[in-house]
Scaffold this motif. Structure first.
Motif, PDB file in Angstrom:
ATOM      1  N   THR A   9       0.827  -1.198   0.000  1.00  0.00           N
ATOM      2  CA  THR A   9       0.000   0.000   0.000  1.00  0.00           C
ATOM      3  C   THR A   9       0.865   1.253   0.000  1.00  0.00           C
ATOM      4  O   THR A   9       1.775   1.380   0.824  1.00  0.00           O
ATOM      5  CB  THR A   9      -0.932   0.032   1.233  1.00  0.00           C
ATOM      6  N   LYS A  10       0.574   2.157  -0.926  1.00  0.00           N
ATOM      7  CA  LYS A  10       1.300   3.424  -0.986  1.00  0.00           C
ATOM      8  C   LYS A  10       0.358   4.551  -0.601  1.00  0.00           C
ATOM      9  O   LYS A  10      -0.732   4.686  -1.134  1.00  0.00           O
ATOM     10  CB  LYS A  10       1.849   3.672  -2.398  1.00  0.00           C
ATOM     11  N   LYS A  11       0.799   5.355   0.348  1.00  0.00           N
ATOM     12  CA  LYS A  11       0.005   6.492   0.817  1.00  0.00           C
ATOM     13  C   LYS A  11       0.590   7.757   0.213  1.00  0.00           C
ATOM     14  O   LYS A  11       1.775   8.066   0.402  1.00  0.00           O
ATOM     15  CB  LYS A  11       0.043   6.556   2.339  1.00  0.00           C
ATOM     16  N   LEU A  12      -0.231   8.494  -0.532  1.00  0.00           N
ATOM     17  CA  LEU A  12       0.215   9.711  -1.201  1.00  0.00           C
ATOM     18  C   LEU A  12      -0.130  10.949  -0.385  1.00  0.00           C
ATOM     19  O   LEU A  12      -1.212  11.043   0.193  1.00  0.00           O
ATOM     20  CB  LEU A  12      -0.407   9.827  -2.594  1.00  0.00           C
ATOM     21  N   PHE A  13       0.792  11.890  -0.326  1.00  0.00           N
ATOM     22  CA  PHE A  13       0.581  13.170   0.339  1.00  0.00           C
ATOM     23  C   PHE A  13       0.627  14.270  -0.711  1.00  0.00           C
ATOM     24  O   PHE A  13       1.517  14.284  -1.571  1.00  0.00           O
ATOM     25  CB  PHE A  13       1.666  13.414   1.386  1.00  0.00           C
ATOM     26  N   LYS A  14      -0.341  15.198  -0.620  1.00  0.00           N
ATOM     27  CA  LYS A  14      -0.421  16.286  -1.585  1.00  0.00           C
ATOM     28  C   LYS A  14      -0.324  17.632  -0.875  1.00  0.00           C
ATOM     29  O   LYS A  14      -0.090  17.690   0.339  1.00  0.00           O
ATOM     30  CB  LYS A  14      -1.711  16.170  -2.392  1.00  0.00           C
ATOM     31  N   VAL A  15      -0.526  18.695  -1.605  1.00  0.00           N
ATOM     32  CA  VAL A  15      -0.419  20.042  -1.052  1.00  0.00           C
ATOM     33  C   VAL A  15      -1.360  20.201   0.146  1.00  0.00           C
ATOM     34  O   VAL A  15      -2.547  19.876   0.074  1.00  0.00           O
ATOM     35  CB  VAL A  15      -0.773  21.097  -2.128  1.00  0.00           C
ATOM     36  N   GLY A  16      -0.819  20.664   1.269  1.00  0.00           N
ATOM     37  CA  GLY A  16      -1.615  20.877   2.476  1.00  0.00           C
ATOM     38  C   GLY A  16      -1.580  19.725   3.459  1.00  0.00           C
ATOM     39  O   GLY A  16      -1.996  19.887   4.610  1.00  0.00           O
ATOM     40  N   ASP A  17      -1.096  18.551   3.030  1.00  0.00           N
ATOM     41  CA  ASP A  17      -0.993  17.412   3.935  1.00  0.00           C
ATOM     42  C   ASP A  17       0.197  17.602   4.874  1.00  0.00           C
ATOM     43  O   ASP A  17       1.179  18.251   4.527  1.00  0.00           O
ATOM     44  CB  ASP A  17      -0.811  16.111   3.154  1.00  0.00           C
ATOM     45  N   TYR A  18       0.095  17.018   6.064  1.00  0.00           N
ATOM     46  CA  TYR A  18       1.216  17.063   7.002  1.00  0.00           C
ATOM     47  C   TYR A  18       1.596  15.645   7.399  1.00  0.00           C
ATOM     48  O   TYR A  18       0.782  14.730   7.356  1.00  0.00           O
ATOM     49  CB  TYR A  18       0.867  17.903   8.232  1.00  0.00           C
ATOM     50  N   LEU A  19       2.840  15.445   7.787  1.00  0.00           N
ATOM     51  CA  LEU A  19       3.320  14.108   8.095  1.00  0.00           C
ATOM     52  C   LEU A  19       4.501  14.188   9.044  1.00  0.00           C
ATOM     53  O   LEU A  19       5.119  15.239   9.197  1.00  0.00           O
ATOM     54  CB  LEU A  19       3.731  13.380   6.816  1.00  0.00           C
ATOM     55  N   GLY A  20       4.785  13.070   9.703  1.00  0.00           N
ATOM     56  CA  GLY A  20       5.922  13.010  10.614  1.00  0.00           C
ATOM     57  C   GLY A  20       5.613  13.421  12.035  1.00  0.00           C
ATOM     58  O   GLY A  20       6.500  13.444  12.888  1.00  0.00           O
ATOM     59  N   GLU A  21       4.335  13.730  12.314  1.00  0.00           N
ATOM     60  CA  GLU A  21       3.994  14.253  13.641  1.00  0.00           C
ATOM     61  C   GLU A  21       4.045  13.188  14.739  1.00  0.00           C
ATOM     62  O   GLU A  21       4.278  13.493  15.910  1.00  0.00           O
ATOM     63  CB  GLU A  21       2.605  14.903  13.608  1.00  0.00           C
ATOM     64  N   ILE A  22       3.842  11.913  14.365  1.00  0.00           N
ATOM     65  CA  ILE A  22       3.769  10.855  15.369  1.00  0.00           C
ATOM     66  C   ILE A  22       5.088  10.696  16.123  1.00  0.00           C
ATOM     67  O   ILE A  22       5.123  10.655  17.359  1.00  0.00           O
ATOM     68  CB  ILE A  22       3.372   9.518  14.716  1.00  0.00           C
ATOM     69  N   SER A  23       6.199  10.644  15.392  1.00  0.00           N
ATOM     70  CA  SER A  23       7.504  10.483  16.037  1.00  0.00           C
ATOM     71  C   SER A  23       7.860  11.691  16.892  1.00  0.00           C
ATOM     72  O   SER A  23       8.517  11.565  17.934  1.00  0.00           O
ATOM     73  CB  SER A  23       8.591  10.255  14.983  1.00  0.00           C
ATOM     74  N   VAL A  24       7.420  12.867  16.472  1.00  0.00           N
ATOM     75  CA  VAL A  24       7.685  14.075  17.248  1.00  0.00           C
ATOM     76  C   VAL A  24       6.931  14.014  18.579  1.00  0.00           C
ATOM     77  O   VAL A  24       7.455  14.398  19.629  1.00  0.00           O
ATOM     78  CB  VAL A  24       7.266  15.333  16.469  1.00  0.00           C
ATOM     79  N   ILE A  25       5.718  13.494  18.556  1.00  0.00           N
ATOM     80  CA  ILE A  25       4.906  13.409  19.774  1.00  0.00           C
ATOM     81  C   ILE A  25       5.399  12.308  20.702  1.00  0.00           C
ATOM     82  O   ILE A  25       5.527  12.502  21.916  1.00  0.00           O
ATOM     83  CB  ILE A  25       3.427  13.164  19.413  1.00  0.00           C
TER      84      ILE A  25
END
Length: 231
Positions: A9-25
């Protein structure tokens, strides 16, 4: 665009999406690699600035806490199994995940009862769930009560040579159940939802969050105008 792959499964991120917050939390190591699919311009938020935002906004903190839990408990899989939810953008799916509360049930546990006020929607993750007044009703009585008086239409089991009405299949992984009208008008529920397997798991989404999400995503709202179930 950028992407993250989970197995096939490939998850695509587009303009306005955010990612990486889980590891920061959580402070955990990164669990996935982000790959640019096209030329991208990104904005990086410092870890300490991000925590500052969370401390200042209790609703944001609660939303992110739910998101951390949902990313680990299979909500992505349940969303992917639903014919409508799977077509949402990554940002829409992430927004929905942030409202989900993971609940566990055993056989015959009641999710909600007929006559209760509609207060939540559910997305089934695991196990079978049924509407007591439909799935556990006498099939002949149900058929007589629901068919058109001037048109004898019935669904029969293929193996019974048209002698017995076919039973309704239980509701399982990926089924989204939402009485939008009931929640919009604070009406009473017309059926009882029960766990029909030894163990069941689903995600509950509160009335306030469901209505807010539907207001921001009219295609979902249109789908629910036709039925309380989205399979």
């Amino acid at each position: 665009e950028a992407s993250v792959s989970f197995g096939r499964t490939k998850k695509l991120f587009k303009v306005g999406d955010y990612l990486g917050e889980i590891s920061v939390i959580t402070g955990d190591r990164r669990s996935a690699t982000i790959v640019a699919e096209t030329l991208c311009t990104i904005v990086e938020v410092d870890k300490y600035a991000f925590h500052y935002f969370l401390q200042r906004d209790k609703k944001l903190h609660s939303k992110m806490s739910c998101l951390v839990s949902s990313r680990k408990d299979g909500s992505w899989h349940a969303i992917a199994r639903n014919s409508v939810l799977r077509n949402l953008s990554a940002a829409q799916k992430t927004s929905l995940q942030a409202f989900m509360h993971h609940k566990f049930f055993k056989k015959d546990d009641v999710v909600w009862r007929k006559g209760d006020t509609a207060k939540c929607a559910v997305l089934i993750l695991k196990g079978d769930f049924v509407f007591e007044e439909v799935h556990r009703a006498d099939p002949y009585e149900l058929l007589t009560a629901t068919r058109h008086p001037h048109k004898a239409v019935a669904i029969y089991d293929d193996d019974d040579d048209g002698q017995n009405p076919a039973p309704f299949e239980p509701l399982s992984t990926g089924v989204f159940i939402c009485d939008m009208y009931g929640m919009s008008t604070n009406s009473e529920l017309t059926v009882t939802l029960i766990c029909d397997s030894d163990e069941g798991e689903l995600f509950q989404i509160s009335q306030e969050n469901v209505l807010g999400f539907l207001d921001a995503n009219p295609m979902m709202m249109l789908a629910l105008l036709r039925s309380v179930l989205i399979i």
